[in-house]
Design a protein around this motif. Structure first.
Motif, PDB file in Angstrom:
ATOM      1  N   UNK A 253      64.953  35.671  29.452  1.00  0.00           N
ATOM      2  CA  UNK A 253      64.061  34.649  28.901  1.00  0.00           C
ATOM      3  C   UNK A 253      64.743  33.284  28.909  1.00  0.00           C
ATOM      4  N   UNK A 254      63.985  32.253  28.592  1.00  0.00           N
ATOM      5  CA  UNK A 254      64.543  30.915  28.517  1.00  0.00           C
ATOM      6  C   UNK A 254      65.417  30.740  27.286  1.00  0.00           C
ATOM      7  N   UNK A 255      65.987  29.539  27.118  1.00  0.00           N
ATOM      8  CA  UNK A 255      66.857  29.262  25.965  1.00  0.00           C
ATOM      9  C   UNK A 255      66.158  29.480  24.622  1.00  0.00           C
ATOM     10  N   UNK A 256      64.821  29.391  24.613  1.00  0.00           N
ATOM     11  CA  UNK A 256      64.065  29.616  23.377  1.00  0.00           C
ATOM     12  C   UNK A 256      63.752  31.084  23.142  1.00  0.00           C
ATOM     13  N   UNK A 257      64.270  31.969  24.028  1.00  0.00           N
ATOM     14  CA  UNK A 257      64.029  33.394  23.865  1.00  0.00           C
ATOM     15  C   UNK A 257      62.686  33.852  24.369  1.00  0.00           C
ATOM     16  N   UNK A 258      61.977  33.006  25.080  1.00  0.00           N
ATOM     17  CA  UNK A 258      60.639  33.332  25.571  1.00  0.00           C
ATOM     18  C   UNK A 258      60.655  33.480  27.087  1.00  0.00           C
ATOM     19  N   UNK A 259      60.073  34.571  27.566  1.00  0.00           N
ATOM     20  CA  UNK A 259      59.902  34.783  28.991  1.00  0.00           C
ATOM     21  C   UNK A 259      58.429  34.939  29.321  1.00  0.00           C
TER      22      UNK A 259
END
Length: 265
Positions: A253-259
């Protein structure tokens, strides 16, 4: 026929962080439904992750309890084991002891599956309850405001197990499903009903889920073997809340924890 949808998966450090995120998601969805339609019709599942989430929702020391519009909720079950309501394996019992006995939900707004009855009778009665509450006629099916699912290490969800008859049911709202691999019967919402929910999400934790989750999302379409692949939301959007171990085989996922993934089979 499979339909394309957009998957968003949010990855959390551990099961505790996942449970907190799930509790907040429950609150946000319920409040949005009440604001738009005056009530929130919620279908819930059993399992260890929901149990932890329910405990947080009921805890007066946590922020979620005060935010939840309890008196505007209607609670339904996605599935149930064919056991009495006081049996240790009952999804209803777990929810009652962890959540319902501790919060101000009117008893008249809690609709359990009667696991102590003959499975076919219990399924028919629950379908009748849903039709009555949603005022449904004919082939019309319910649209839940929020519906929470889990996933087993065999790729099942709800009580839609691999190579069982309920996978093929298209016309009923609720069915009894014989599960030979567990030598038992279950009662379950059918997948055509599940996919109609306005907000549909999975809670998945544990390293034993990493491989089946990857196969469900990225492998060949084979719902007979991986029934979770049947969950293709009518809304076109699906959310998965995952802990790090369950998400281990998915794209980072991205740095925000979202994929995000586009699922088109």
């Amino acid at each position: 026929m499979p339909r394309p949808f957009e998957l968003e998966y949010r990855v959390f450090e551990d099961a505790a962080a996942l449970s907190h995120a799930a509790a907040q998601h429950f609150v946000d969805c319920a409040k949005a439904a009440v604001a738009q339609r005056g009530k929130a019709r919620v279908a819930i599942s059993g399992g260890s992750t929901p149990k932890s989430t329910f405990a947080l929702l009921a805890d007066p020391a946590q922020p979620y309890r005060a935010q939840m519009p309890w008196e505007k909720l209607e609670i339904y079950w996605v599935d149930e084991r064919c056991v009495p309501p006081e049996d240790a394996d009952s999804n209803y019992r777990m929810t009652r002891k962890t959540l319902l006995d501790k919060v101000p939900i009117p008893a008249s707004q809690v609709f359990r599956m009667e696991g102590e009855r003959d499975p076919e009778e219990a399924a028919a009665r629950y379908e009748s309850v849903i039709r009555g509450q949603f005022r449904l006629e004919g082939a019309q099916g319910p649209v839940f405001d929020m519906l929470a699912l889990g996933m087993g290490d065999d790729g099942h969800t709800a009580s839609l197990f691999p190579h069982t008859e309920a996978i093929h049911e298209l016309g009923r709202i609720v069915v009894a499903n014989h599960v030979p691999q567990k030598q038992t019967w279950r009662i379950t919402l059918t997948w055509p009903v599940i996919v109609e929910a306005r907000d549909l999400f999975f809670l998945i934790a544990g390293k034993d889920k990493a491989d089946p989750l990857q196969r469900v999302l990225e492998g060949p379409y084979d719902p007979e073997t991986l029934p979770s692949q049947l969950i293709q939301p009518r809304s076109g959007k699906l959310l998965m809340l995952l802990d790090k171990t369950a998400a281990a085989n998915l794209p980072a996922p991205g740095p925000d924890g979202v994929g995000k993934m586009e699922i088109a089979r």
